[in-house]
Scaffold this active site. Sequence first.
Site, mmCIF file in Angstrom:
data_model
loop_
_atom_site.group_PDB
_atom_site.id
_atom_site.type_symbol
_atom_site.label_atom_id
_atom_site.label_comp_id
_atom_site.label_asym_id
_atom_site.label_seq_id
_atom_site.Cartn_x
_atom_site.Cartn_y
_atom_site.Cartn_z
ATOM 1 N N LYS A 28 0.848 -1.187 0.000
ATOM 2 C CA LYS A 28 0.000 0.000 0.000
ATOM 3 C C LYS A 28 0.888 1.244 0.000
ATOM 4 O O LYS A 28 1.796 1.357 0.827
ATOM 5 C CB LYS A 28 -0.911 -0.011 1.229
ATOM 6 C CG LYS A 28 -1.980 1.068 1.220
ATOM 7 C CD LYS A 28 -2.870 0.949 2.445
ATOM 8 C CE LYS A 28 -3.917 2.059 2.469
ATOM 9 N NZ LYS A 28 -4.720 2.002 3.719
ATOM 10 N N HIS A 77 -0.286 4.548 0.141
ATOM 11 C CA HIS A 77 -0.916 5.759 0.673
ATOM 12 C C HIS A 77 -1.539 5.426 2.024
ATOM 13 O O HIS A 77 -1.852 4.276 2.318
ATOM 14 C CB HIS A 77 -1.999 6.273 -0.287
ATOM 15 C CG HIS A 77 -3.116 5.304 -0.500
ATOM 16 N ND1 HIS A 77 -3.007 4.223 -1.356
ATOM 17 C CD2 HIS A 77 -4.358 5.222 0.056
ATOM 18 C CE1 HIS A 77 -4.137 3.531 -1.333
ATOM 19 N NE2 HIS A 77 -4.972 4.098 -0.483
#
Length: 224
Positions: A104, A106
């Site tokens: 991931k 963000h």
Amino acid sequence: MNEYKKEFIEFMVDCGVLKFGDFVTKSGRKTPFFVNTGFYRTGAQLSKLGGYYAQAIHDKFGVDFDVLFGPAYKGIPLTVATTMAMSEKYDKDIKYCSNRKEVKDHGDTGILLGSPISDGDKVIIIEDVTTAGTSIQETLPIIKAQGNVDVMGLVVSVDRMERGQHEKSALAEIEENYNIKTTAIVTMAEVVEHLYNKEYKGNIIIDDTLKNAIDAYYEQYGVK
């Protein structure tokens, strides 16, 4: 056999997690029995499951560790349920951690979900079942990449008691190759011992025909 092991075997049957028939494992072996923890589907079931895992961990490793790591995706609910049970049963606040299949980039960034893993942490890996020991090859590099950590061991729900990549059992190979301890809530030998030709809720779950199929499977894939 400890009473909690007998209870766990019956619990797997009740939840539809332990099934008998014709299946193919992740490693490609045709098998007359299959364990799928994806069939634990309610809060009450996960709560009980966490308790069984917690007892197996306590009996083998004690409570002197920091992080319980469950590989995605099935390991995620296992880590949550078991760390909660460790707190309730043994008053030990263990961190839970799992990996994401995709990194991931963000918000809560990175490959890990839950607690980070830090230098010096003692880590135990939790999985549903190990057949040929292939998943540990994917899991260990993820953990080791987080820092100087001590991977103490691996706990699974059922030891299928069959060969890994070579002639030893999958769990024995993991212990030897990665220098970590392993344990299981129950072994398949204990499952057979408890269910063979014994009535449970009006049914004989492992009859002579099924026992013969299990014996034939171990003749092919069991430890020599």
